[in-house]
Design an enzyme around this catalytic site. Structure first.
Site, PDB file in Angstrom:
ATOM      1  N   GLY A 100       0.808  -1.211   0.000  1.00 49.50           N
ATOM      2  CA  GLY A 100       0.000   0.000   0.000  1.00 49.50           C
ATOM      3  C   GLY A 100       0.836   1.253   0.000  1.00 49.50           C
ATOM      4  O   GLY A 100       0.362   2.343  -0.273  1.00 49.50           O
ATOM      5  N   GLN A 101       2.117   1.093   0.308  1.00 49.21           N
ATOM      6  CA  GLN A 101       2.963   2.280   0.481  1.00 49.21           C
ATOM      7  C   GLN A 101       3.351   2.916  -0.842  1.00 49.21           C
ATOM      8  O   GLN A 101       3.854   4.028  -0.858  1.00 49.21           O
ATOM      9  CB  GLN A 101       4.204   1.908   1.306  1.00 49.21           C
ATOM     10  CG  GLN A 101       5.355   1.258   0.553  1.00 49.21           C
ATOM     11  CD  GLN A 101       5.159  -0.205   0.250  1.00 49.21           C
ATOM     12  OE1 GLN A 101       4.067  -0.648  -0.081  1.00 49.21           O
ATOM     13  NE2 GLN A 101       6.217  -0.974   0.361  1.00 49.21           N
ATOM     14  N   SER A 116      12.180  -1.660   6.100  1.00 50.74           N
ATOM     15  CA  SER A 116      12.298  -0.487   5.217  1.00 50.74           C
ATOM     16  C   SER A 116      13.250  -0.729   4.057  1.00 50.74           C
ATOM     17  O   SER A 116      14.019   0.133   3.685  1.00 50.74           O
ATOM     18  CB  SER A 116      12.781   0.737   6.021  1.00 50.74           C
ATOM     19  OG  SER A 116      11.762   1.228   6.839  1.00 50.74           O
ATOM     20  N   ALA A 130      18.386   7.152  -3.622  1.00 50.81           N
ATOM     21  CA  ALA A 130      17.319   7.099  -2.615  1.00 50.81           C
ATOM     22  C   ALA A 130      17.632   6.109  -1.502  1.00 50.81           C
ATOM     23  O   ALA A 130      18.391   5.169  -1.687  1.00 50.81           O
ATOM     24  CB  ALA A 130      16.009   6.703  -3.282  1.00 50.81           C
ATOM     25  N   LYS A 131      17.048   6.334  -0.356  1.00 50.30           N
ATOM     26  CA  LYS A 131      17.077   5.340   0.720  1.00 50.30           C
ATOM     27  C   LYS A 131      15.708   5.302   1.382  1.00 50.30           C
ATOM     28  O   LYS A 131      14.775   5.950   0.901  1.00 50.30           O
ATOM     29  CB  LYS A 131      18.208   5.632   1.707  1.00 50.30           C
ATOM     30  CG  LYS A 131      18.195   7.043   2.276  1.00 50.30           C
ATOM     31  CD  LYS A 131      19.451   7.306   3.131  1.00 50.30           C
ATOM     32  CE  LYS A 131      19.508   8.765   3.542  1.00 50.30           C
ATOM     33  NZ  LYS A 131      20.687   9.074   4.366  1.00 50.30           N
ATOM     34  N   GLU A 161       9.708   3.791   8.030  1.00 46.43           N
ATOM     35  CA  GLU A 161       9.822   3.597   9.474  1.00 46.43           C
ATOM     36  C   GLU A 161      10.507   4.762  10.166  1.00 46.43           C
ATOM     37  O   GLU A 161      10.162   5.120  11.294  1.00 46.43           O
ATOM     38  CB  GLU A 161      10.544   2.284   9.772  1.00 46.43           C
ATOM     39  CG  GLU A 161       9.676   1.098   9.405  1.00 46.43           C
ATOM     40  CD  GLU A 161      10.344  -0.215   9.731  1.00 46.43           C
ATOM     41  OE1 GLU A 161      10.024  -0.779  10.781  1.00 46.43           O
ATOM     42  OE2 GLU A 161      11.170  -0.683   8.927  1.00 46.43           O
TER      43      GLU A 161
END
Ligand code: FES
Ligand code: FES
Lengths: 171, 764
Positions: free
Chosen positions: B481-482, B522, B718-719, B723
């Protein structure tokens, strides 16, 4: 699939419903709730069940244009009335203005709560109400979302309301 | 592909798979029906601890529509579990918590299944039960599992540096006890499973898990079958936040399907879901920090006691995180930490977003405020001074490959007006009437964690360019969903020159997706993103080479502009779609495949637990503003500022949504939410009694900003984000409440009664 159990239910009867503009007849015990009939008998699974207790709003549908929690409404109460579900908001493959606004504002994550929010907002828009953020927040007291933090949802609805007057609105 | 401004990276496009969610077309597991499908119900223990004397299923079996009734005697009796082999498919000799699974039923309707479940008679001889972790761990308490006479479900200890010298160098020592509570994930989609046992001994399990391959290892060991006998299919997930990692339910339903000879679906109602909720483990912390007069941290000690519940799910990894992850946010000079998890006769606890890090920071970030106050240091500068910096290795060997935390602190200060506004309220702190205050907290997290899977870290991906020019991506990390699907679509589109909406990121299905660690810690954007970059590059190179050989030109002379390729010398051109079609024709149907392997240089931890377990660390600085009504103890969050370093922001819109959602969960956690368990029974298993924040509970003003650095180990710089965004929340709110009232919250949630009582006590 639920065949043999349904047969043993006492009082299962045929009820006329008007769902998303179509007249249908369903076989259901009068006390079964509208959400189950929509989902299990009519295959309209866009109406979600988050709690079955009136606490989350995932199951919101319009009955005669009024947003109700279909997990609580006995199907008999909907008989003969006009039911609109999330599946009924699109017209000819075009998103309803509220759906479009949700898309524009990226107002969804997992999406499970979203049909309920959209249907609830569709009522607001259909009534021609133009709400500011605070009023939209108040209008959403019956809907829960665990993912988005609500901001994008509120933005989308404010936007959809603002356009309510000059966009063709399905109800 | 180099030197050109990105087309899709950094674009705030809406989720590419959103349309189905907006129209009701997305089919979550509870929306799926298959022919002959049966419905499941589970019979659970109403006793917290006891010996099963007998189970009588005869009346249940006679209920019309019932097709299978199972007890522990009918299911494979192989101890299993992700960390500790204390799982059983159904209870065998004993029950160990209220909700323990005793029997299961498959029937032609949910009503028939429930009716039969109610007719199963279970005779249980009660045993003394234990609900307090300290009592459970006390010497004479009877064990819950004979294998663990001390009731220690798991222990973790670590130390680093010269602690004695650290304490000797300290001019000030602050310490305190803090407790964090059980939080129910409160996803809107209740847990569900659709299982199909096939006659050839195989299974198809449709499960909303975000670590399907890891879960499959557990399931195969429980059923005593080879891994490939289980096909895992992941449908759209209606929220999880950690709860749907590795569930027991798929095994129960799989056994029902085997016994009934038909597919079986289980979908909980909210009450059952919340009553057996495997919540965030509650922790008790004893923290101690030593600091020099100049404000340099020199020593840290922590002792953590948590609750595993009656079985061990993912709590050991959460405990370890709670004990030592903060040592890579700050340099403490030296440290010693230990933790224990107690078995109790309560529902098992498991992972939730933040994973022990938010819990530890709740106390640590408050103690750091206390240090600032007692040494009269600026709390922001104190944090900046002690924080781990880019390029450093922290005491446990964690390598901070990038950090914009200092810039985040500056921006958080500017945006919120924190120092000025605090100065304004200086001296107005009080315990009566309405008080306002602001609090800051910072946090970090990981982007993946190497020890999760023994075999490998990293990820792999397959790009499939069909003969019709359509692009698919296969990865083993599910979207929960993220917005994973959207990010990956953008990455593939960037590399191939098509549009994100042209890329179909396939749902995870072990029949076609690569094996993977999964979406947890994550890690998905970073790991699957890197694999997608590689797979896309491979697809593009293969296609370019194919075109070059067809045209008999040098591949280096071909230039791509979006989906169009041109031979610079001859001017000849083609498109992605045409070339893909030709490729398939020439290869007798084989679509063009690009394979990507991302093998990160994360390190195994040595015997001293030293090594770099994650490719990258995201950072956040949050400021909360609260208003406290001292007459009632009711606090409200009225303003919130969140500044994040997640490297390049691949999609500002989905990123912002992640942060806002995390803040909402943090507001709920800090002020409202608590799984109320009394004598082992969950007393508030509904959204009416377990309130999660509604739109009206959110601050009117929330400011989210990103300080974009570049993370060398992540896709396009990106990282991770998801969380890190919840980790500072509860500490920021606690610090704001202290700022307003002078009361130091020791326990979350900071509920009105508790705060009111503390206001009275501290007043005297
Ligand atoms: S399912 Fe009807 S209100 Fe939650
Ligand atoms: S988008 Fe997941 S619950 Fe609202």
């Amino acid at each position: 699939m639920a065949q043999d159990h349904r047969e043993q239910r006492n009082g299962a009867e045929r009820l006329p419903l008007r769902v998303n503009g179509d007249d249908v007849e369903v076989e259901a015990a009068p006390m079964s709730v509208l959400a189950d009939v929509l989902r299990d008998e009519l295959g309209l699974t866009g109406t979600k069940l988050g709690c079955r207790a009136g606490d989350c709003g995932s199951c919101t549908v319009l009955v005669d244009g009024v947003a109700i929690t279909s997990c609580l409404m006995p199907v008999a109460q909907a008989a003969g009335r006009d039911v609109t579900t999330i599946e009924g908001l699109e017209t000819d493959g075009e998103l309803h203005p509220v759906q479009q606004a949700f898309s524009d504002h990226n107002a969804s994550q997992c999406g499970y709560c979203i049909p309920g929010f959209i249907v609830a907002a569709a009522e607001t828009v259909a009534n021609g109400e133009v709400l500011d953020r605070e009023q939209v927040v108040q209008s959403l007291s019956g809907n829960l979302c665990r993912c988005t933090g609500y901001e994008s949802i509120v933005d989308a609805i404010v936007d959809a309301c603002g356009h309510g007057t000059d966009r063709e609105v399905a109800s | 592909m180099t030197g050109i401004a990105p087309r899709w990276i950094g674009q705030g496009i809406a989720q590419t798979d959103m349309r189905d969610k907006l129209t009701g077309a997305a089919d979550y597991v509870g929306d799926l029906t298959v022919p002959r499908m049966l419905h499941a119900a589970i019979v659970r223990s109403e006793v917290a601890h006891g010996i099963i004397r007998s189970i009588d299923t005869s009346r249940a079996e006679r209920v019309p529509g019932v097709r299978a009734v199972l007890t522990g005697a009918d299911t494979p009796s192989i101890p299993f579990g992700p960390y500790v082999p204390d799982w059983r498919i159904l209870a065998e000799d004993k029950v160990r918590y209220i909700g323990d699974e005793i029997a299961a039923i498959a029937a032609t309707s949910p009503e028939a299944a429930r009716e039969a479940a109610a007719l199963i008679e279970v005779d249980i001889e009660p045993l003394p039960a234990v609900f307090d972790p300290f009592e459970a761990l006390a010497p004479d308490t009877p064990p819950i599992w004979d294998e663990r006479p001390d009731n220690v479900a798991n222990a973790f200890a670590i130390d680093r540096g010269d602690l004695e010298a650290g304490w000797a160098a300290a001019d000030l020592v602050v310490e305190g006890e803090f407790t964090t509570n059980r939080i129910y994930h409160g996803y809107l989609e209740p847990i569900g499973v659709l299982a199909e046992a096939h006659p050839n001994g195989r299974y198809t399990l449709t499960v909303p898990t975000h670590i399907p391959y890891k879960a499959r290892i557990t399931y195969a060991s429980a059923l005593g079958i080879p891994l490939d006998h289980i096909r895992m299919v992941v449908p759209p997930i209606g929220g999880s936040f950690g709860a749907k990692y590795e569930m027991l339910e798929p095994l129960i339903v799989a056994c029902l399907s085997r016994a009934a000879g038909a597919p079986v679906r289980l979908v909980y109602d909210r009450e059952e879901d919340a009553a057996i909720a495997r919540p965030r483990p509650p922790f008790h912390f004893q923290h101690r920090i030593g600091v020099t007069a100049e404000g340099r941290f020199v020593a840290r000690e922590t002792e953590v006691t948590g609750i595993a519940g009656a079985r061990v799910f993912w709590s050991p990894a959460i405990l370890a995180t709670a004990v030592h992850r903060v040592d890579s946010l700050y340099h403490f000079g030296s440290m010693q930490g230990s933790g224990r998890l107690a078995y109790t006769n309560e529902p098992p606890t498991t992972a939730m977003r933040g994973f022990g890090n938010a819990e530890a920071l709740f106390g640590i970030e408050q103690l750091i405020d206390e240090i600032a106050e007692r040494l009269d240091h600026d709390p922001i500068e104190l944090r900046r001074r002690n924080a781990a910096k880019a390029g450093e290795r922290t005491m446990h060997g964690w390598l901070i490959s990038s950090s914009e935390l200092p810039a985040c602190l500056d921006r958080a200060r500017e945006l919120s007006g924190y120092p000025q506004r605090r100065a304004l309220v200086e001296g107005t702190r009080g315990r009566t009437g309405i008080r306002r205050g602001m609090g800051m907290a910072i946090a970090h997290h990981v982007s993946g964690y190497k020890p999760i899977l023994k075999d490998f870290d990293g990820s792999s991906a397959i790009v499939r360019l069909g003969g019709d020019g359509r692009v698919s991506l296969f990865v083993g990390e599910p979207d929960l969903g993220q917005g994973q699907v959207t990010i990956l679509s953008q990455i593939v589109a960037e590399g191939l020159g098509c549009a994100p909406n042209d890329v179909q990121v396939q749902g995870v299905d072990s029949a076609m997706s690569p094996d993977a660690v999964g979406t947890l810690a994550s890690r998905a954007t970073t790991m699957a993103g890197m694999a997608a970059v590689e797979a896309t590059r491979a697809a593009r190179e293969r296609l370019t080479a194919f075109i070059a050989s067809g045209w008999q030109v040098d591949a280096s002379e071909l230039e791509w502009d979006g989906p169009k390729v041109t031979h610079a010398v001859s001017g000849r051109s083609s498109t992605l779609a045409d070339a893909a079609h030709d490729y398939q024709v020439v290869h007798c149907g084989l679509p063009l495949l690009g394979e990507g392997v991302h093998r990160p240089d994360t390190e195994d931890l040595d015997a001293e637990k030293y090594g770099n377990p994650s490719v990258a660390y995201p950072f956040a600085a949050h400021v909360a503003e609260v208003e406290v009504d001292c007459d009632t103890g009711q606090a409200r969050v009225i303003g919130y500022w969140a500044v994040h370093d997640s490297g390049t922001i691949l999609n500002p819109s989905t990123a912002r949504s992640q942060v806002l959602g995390a803040i909402a969960q943090g507001v709920g956690w800090s002020l409202m939410e608590d799984v109320d368990i009394v004598d082992g029974a969950v007393r508030n298993p509904s959204f009416l009694d377990y309130r999660i924040p509604g739109a009206g509970d959110m601050p009117a003003r929330t400011v989210v900003e990103f300080v974009e650095g570049y993370e060398p180990n992540g896709p396009h710089g990106a990282k991770s984000l998801a969380e890190a965004a919840i980790n500072p929340t509860i500490a920021a709110v606690a610090n704001a409440i202290h700022d307003a009232t002078g009361v130091r919250p020791r326990h979350v949630p900071i509920a009105p009664e508790r705060l009111w009582e503390a206001l009275q006590e501290d007043a005297s």
